[in-house]
Design an enzyme around this catalytic site. Structure first.
Site, PDB file in Angstrom:
ATOM      1  N   CYS A   2      15.068 -43.605 -60.981  1.00 40.71           N
ATOM      2  CA  CYS A   2      15.963 -42.372 -61.192  1.00 40.71           C
ATOM      3  C   CYS A   2      16.310 -41.496 -59.974  1.00 40.71           C
ATOM      4  CB  CYS A   2      15.147 -41.584 -62.128  1.00 40.71           C
ATOM      5  SG  CYS A   2      14.718 -42.357 -63.577  1.00 40.71           S
ATOM      6  N   ARG A  27      21.156 -44.307 -58.110  1.00 40.83           N
ATOM      7  CA  ARG A  27      19.760 -44.436 -58.614  1.00 40.83           C
ATOM      8  C   ARG A  27      19.663 -44.721 -60.107  1.00 40.83           C
ATOM      9  NH1 ARG A  27      16.263 -44.087 -54.675  1.00 40.83           N
ATOM     10  NH2 ARG A  27      14.809 -43.758 -56.096  1.00 40.83           N
ATOM     11  N   TRP A  74      17.631 -43.507 -65.200  1.00 41.94           N
ATOM     12  CA  TRP A  74      17.820 -44.782 -65.551  1.00 41.94           C
ATOM     13  C   TRP A  74      16.383 -45.356 -66.358  1.00 41.94           C
ATOM     14  CZ3 TRP A  74      14.896 -49.566 -65.235  1.00 41.94           C
ATOM     15  CH2 TRP A  74      15.704 -50.763 -64.930  1.00 41.94           C
ATOM     16  N   ASN A 100      10.339 -39.759 -61.200  1.00 42.35           N
ATOM     17  CA  ASN A 100      10.938 -41.321 -61.139  1.00 42.35           C
ATOM     18  C   ASN A 100       9.781 -42.235 -60.839  1.00 42.35           C
ATOM     19  OD1 ASN A 100      12.366 -43.350 -59.913  1.00 42.35           O
ATOM     20  ND2 ASN A 100      12.009 -42.847 -57.694  1.00 42.35           N
ATOM     21  N   GLY A 101       9.872 -43.124 -61.607  1.00 43.07           N
ATOM     22  CA  GLY A 101       8.738 -44.130 -61.828  1.00 43.07           C
ATOM     23  C   GLY A 101       8.138 -44.485 -62.648  1.00 43.07           C
ATOM     24  N   GLU A 463      25.782 -65.935 -55.590  1.00 41.90           N
ATOM     25  CA  GLU A 463      26.125 -64.418 -55.124  1.00 41.90           C
ATOM     26  C   GLU A 463      27.316 -64.356 -56.211  1.00 41.90           C
ATOM     27  OE1 GLU A 463      24.895 -61.942 -54.241  1.00 41.90           O
ATOM     28  OE2 GLU A 463      26.535 -60.718 -53.758  1.00 41.90           O
ATOM     29  N   LYS A 467      27.945 -61.376 -58.779  1.00 41.52           N
ATOM     30  CA  LYS A 467      28.624 -60.150 -58.742  1.00 41.52           C
ATOM     31  C   LYS A 467      29.452 -60.193 -59.870  1.00 41.52           C
ATOM     32  CE  LYS A 467      27.747 -58.412 -56.281  1.00 41.52           C
ATOM     33  NZ  LYS A 467      26.707 -58.503 -55.441  1.00 41.52           N
ATOM     34  N   GLU A 470      27.545 -58.453 -62.663  1.00 39.44           N
ATOM     35  CA  GLU A 470      27.043 -57.104 -62.515  1.00 39.44           C
ATOM     36  C   GLU A 470      28.359 -56.157 -62.981  1.00 39.44           C
ATOM     37  OE1 GLU A 470      23.984 -56.848 -59.069  1.00 39.44           O
ATOM     38  OE2 GLU A 470      25.806 -57.642 -58.346  1.00 39.44           O
ATOM     39  N   HIS A 486      24.665 -83.371 -64.579  1.00 37.23           N
ATOM     40  CA  HIS A 486      23.294 -83.512 -64.821  1.00 37.23           C
ATOM     41  C   HIS A 486      23.158 -82.276 -66.246  1.00 37.23           C
ATOM     42  CE1 HIS A 486      22.559 -86.504 -62.227  1.00 37.23           C
ATOM     43  NE2 HIS A 486      22.778 -85.656 -61.121  1.00 37.23           N
ATOM     44  N   LYS A 581      20.914 -49.167 -58.605  1.00 37.35           N
ATOM     45  CA  LYS A 581      21.210 -49.780 -57.190  1.00 37.35           C
ATOM     46  C   LYS A 581      19.605 -49.985 -56.493  1.00 37.35           C
ATOM     47  CE  LYS A 581      23.683 -50.213 -53.067  1.00 37.35           C
ATOM     48  NZ  LYS A 581      24.313 -51.523 -53.579  1.00 37.35           N
TER      49      LYS A 581
HETATM   50  C1  G6P Z   1      19.332 -54.264 -57.547  1.00 31.34           C
HETATM   51  C2  G6P Z   1      20.897 -54.084 -57.055  1.00 31.34           C
HETATM   52  C3  G6P Z   1      21.298 -55.425 -56.546  1.00 31.34           C
HETATM   53  C4  G6P Z   1      20.591 -55.727 -55.042  1.00 31.34           C
HETATM   54  C5  G6P Z   1      19.059 -55.844 -55.665  1.00 31.34           C
HETATM   55  C6  G6P Z   1      18.301 -55.728 -54.461  1.00 31.34           C
HETATM   56  O1  G6P Z   1      19.048 -55.353 -58.510  1.00 31.34           O
HETATM   57  O2  G6P Z   1      21.637 -53.780 -58.171  1.00 31.34           O
HETATM   58  O3  G6P Z   1      22.775 -55.196 -56.212  1.00 31.34           O
HETATM   59  O4  G6P Z   1      21.018 -56.795 -54.656  1.00 31.34           O
HETATM   60  O5  G6P Z   1      18.519 -54.749 -56.351  1.00 31.34           O
HETATM   61  O6  G6P Z   1      18.060 -54.681 -53.513  1.00 31.34           O
HETATM   62  P1  G6P Z   1      17.682 -54.437 -52.213  1.00 31.34           P
HETATM   63  O7  G6P Z   1      17.905 -53.156 -51.953  1.00 31.34           O
HETATM   64  O8  G6P Z   1      16.261 -55.127 -52.196  1.00 31.34           O
HETATM   65  O9  G6P Z   1      18.569 -55.436 -51.540  1.00 31.34           O
END
Ligand code: G6P
Length: 586
Positions: A2, A27, A74, A100-101, A463, A467, A470, A486, A581
């Site tokens: 948060c 956040r 969040w 936050n936490g 990756e 994407k 997400e 397989h 994020k």
């Molecule tokens: C979250 C974000 C991702 C990111 C991951 C790791 O899950 O939504 O986009 O890749 O954290 O984040 P970092 O800041 O450790 O690279």
């Protein structure tokens, strides 16, 4: 995860707080709230939705008073509801708190408080802190002793700001970020410099286990035993102020478009650190590499290129798994930790485990003032500017470039990577949005998409699937080409799309064969390649380049495809549902 903010100054607090919250929305963004102090009364408004939305509905920024706190949430404890949104006031209504936490012992504390007659409105752990502070304040009658007593009773990871009805603010930090911004006659207590960067670039990064009290325009920093702490003011890099969309519709599109430039900046300000990192790696028996989400996909690329080009064996371990497989870490080794934010709880935990067995830590981070940077032996900066879009884009390519710079150094001049070629290749792909927008329309209704790649292109497939998940909420999965027969082939039919990552390198022919096998089962094929083929229903052309440029070039079309498919589906690409994020909780 948060964002929290507190403001104490000479201007009306609420509009300043709302602005700061908008910038920190990455956040967490499921609900928002603001509380202010005016004429020794606490005024509070909060609701479910993003800052802009809630503010236009209930005018958070119209609250009176020059002292206030704010929060974007969040959800961890309790559903996304108006009642669970922060700030939370205590039973007496004489204080309000943002947090936050996670408070691990909140249930036990809640039971004890309930026995004493406290009543709870929400399902949150935060309301427990609010009432605990009220109880301790009533007993001690002063803020300092109240915070010391409260933090001694809390277990977990947290940062909170509490506002008392007499206008005093206090904030404590325990394994969650807390930064004080020092403006002209004003103080900010925030999760991120973005909360106050428009007002001031003078900041104090509060150390773990410390708290602050602001009253009568005075700031005190103390440790959890109440001893006074002296901390330096840091001048925050002005590049943080760059966190504007400019002419772009979304941060995500802006950040994707910045990559022809950001790849030149990766590691540039930390060349000496790259040399030192290479010394560590050369003199270490074992090298491990870790990260979460996108950063772990970079770690998988590192594993491949370290072995192939520098003949260095590296074990890639997902940060969230490392705590359960800590026996894999040999003492006195080197751990490379990759994290854009430098605040991911799992990554920090992985580093702490490695440090306990005397490993050296090299971190690859974007935020040089982050918790990860502070606990690392060597810090290499991505230097790609603030990344606001929740899905990582430019930070991923910057991470890969830093890995390339490390292998170049390990190869002692025998490997030369052409960064101009990489940048030009990205620029060329970025010129051709039209074909990608067409494909985005095709995939918007589908429910399953697979991404296939071999060798170094397999981490790119992972990756890419991340994407797509997400940003578009389509079920997406990365498949290592050789594993198709397989298992995954059983899933292929006319309802699915498969993205084939197939540049013209040593993986080309095998991957083309996989494409034919998939096509024969009726699936639609999107080929990402520098070579056209009749097997592709849709071809996304990437420029012909040298081998190490491909992983970066082929990432760009999938970032764009995910972005445009999100737009087609009316999803917000900058703030995907349920995600945040910076995942600062485990
Ligand atoms: C979250 C974000 C991702 C990111 C991951 C790791 O899950 O939504 O986009 O890749 O954290 O984040 P970092 O800041 O450790 O690279």
């Amino acid at each position: 995860m948060c964002s929290i903010i507190g403001y104490y100054g000479n201007e009306i607090a609420a509009p300043i707080i709302v602005k700061g919250l908008k910038r920190m929305e990455y956040r967490g963004y499921d609900s928002v709230g603001v509380a202010t102090e005016s004429n020794s009364q606490i005024e509070l408004k909060k609701g479910v939705g993003k800052v802009e939305e809630v503010n236009s509905k209930i005018q958070l920024d119209a609250l009176p008073g020059k002292i206030g706190i704010g929060h974007t949430r969040w959800a961890t404890h309790g559903r996304v509801t108006d009642v669970n949104a922060h700030p939370h006031s205590s039973n007496s209504g004489k204080l309000a708190i943002v947090h936050n936490g996670i408070i691990e012992n909140f249930e036990q504390l809640k039971k004890e408080l309930e026995k004493e007659g406290y009543i709870f409105q929400s399902e949150t752990d935060t309301e427990v802190i609010a009432n605990l502070i009220q109880k301790n304040y009533e007993a001690t009658k002063n803020v300092k002793d109240t915070i010391i007593k409260t933090v001694s009773e809390l277990k977990g990871h947290y940062a909170f700001v509490v506002m008392f009805e007499n206008g005093q603010l206090a904030a404590a930090r325990f394994h969650e970020p807390l930064i004080v911004g020092i403006g002209k006659d004003s103080y900010f207590l925030s999760s991120d410099v973005l909360g106050f960067i428009e007002q001031t670039d003078n900041a104090i990064y509060i150390e773990n286990g410390n708290f602050v009290i602001v009253d009568k325009e005075k700031l005190q920093i103390l440790d959890f035993n109440g001893e006074s702490i002296k901390q330096q003011i840091t001048r925050v890099s002005k590049e943080f102020a760059d966190a504007y969309k400019g002419d772009y519709a979304h941060f995500t599109l802006k950040e994707i478009s910045e990559q022809p430039d950001t790849i030149f900046k990766a590691g540039e300000k930390t060349k000496e650190e790259i040399k030192k990192a290479v010394d560590y790696i050369k003199n270490s028996n074992n090298v491990y590499i870790t990260g979460s989400g996108t950063s772990f996909n970079s770690a998988l690329i590192a594993k491949q290129v370290f072995a192939k080009y520098a003949k260095v064996k590296v074990d890639a371990i997902m940060s969230s798994e490392l705590q359960f497989s800590s026996d894999l870490i040999e003492p006195d080794s080197t751990l490379i930790a990759i994290s854009q934010s430098g605040e991911s709880a799992d990554v920090l935990e992985a580093v702490n485990i490695a440090k306990k067995v005397n490993c050296k830590v090299i971190s690859i981070v974007n935020s040089l003032t982050s918790s990860l940077a502070r606990i690392s032996n060597i810090v290499i900066g991505m230097n790609c500017g603030p990344e606001i879009g929740v899905a990582a884009t430019k930070s991923f390519t910057s991470q890969v470039i830093i890995i390339y710079k490390i292998i170049e150094e390990l190869c002692n001049g025998k490997l030369k990577i052409d960064y101009n070629e990489i940048s030009e290749s990205i620029s060329k792909i970025l010129e051709n949005h039209a074909q990608i927008m067409r494909i985005a329309k095709e995939i918007k209704e589908i429910s399953d998409i697979y991404v296939l790649g071999r060798g170094i292109h397999y981490p790119i497939a992972l990756e890419s699937a991340l994407k797509l998940k997400e940003l578009t909420y389509i079920h997406a999965e990365g498949i290592p080409g050789g594993e198709l027969k397989h298992g995954p082939l059983a899933l292929m039919d006319s309802n699915v799309f498969v993205i084939i990552i197939n540049p013209n390198d040593s993986t080309y022919l095998d991957t083309l064969t996989s494409s034919r096998e998939i096509k024969a089962r009726g699936a639609k094929i999107i080929g990402i390649s520098d070579v056209k083929s009749d097997v592709y229903d849709f071809w996304i052309e990437i420029p012909k380049t040298s081998e190490l440029s491909y992983p970066i070039s082929e990432t760009i079309p999938i970032q764009l495809l995910s972005y445009y498919a999100a737009i087609e589906k009316d999803a917000d690409p900058d703030y995907p549902r349920n995600l945040a994020k910076s995942v600062t909780v485990k």
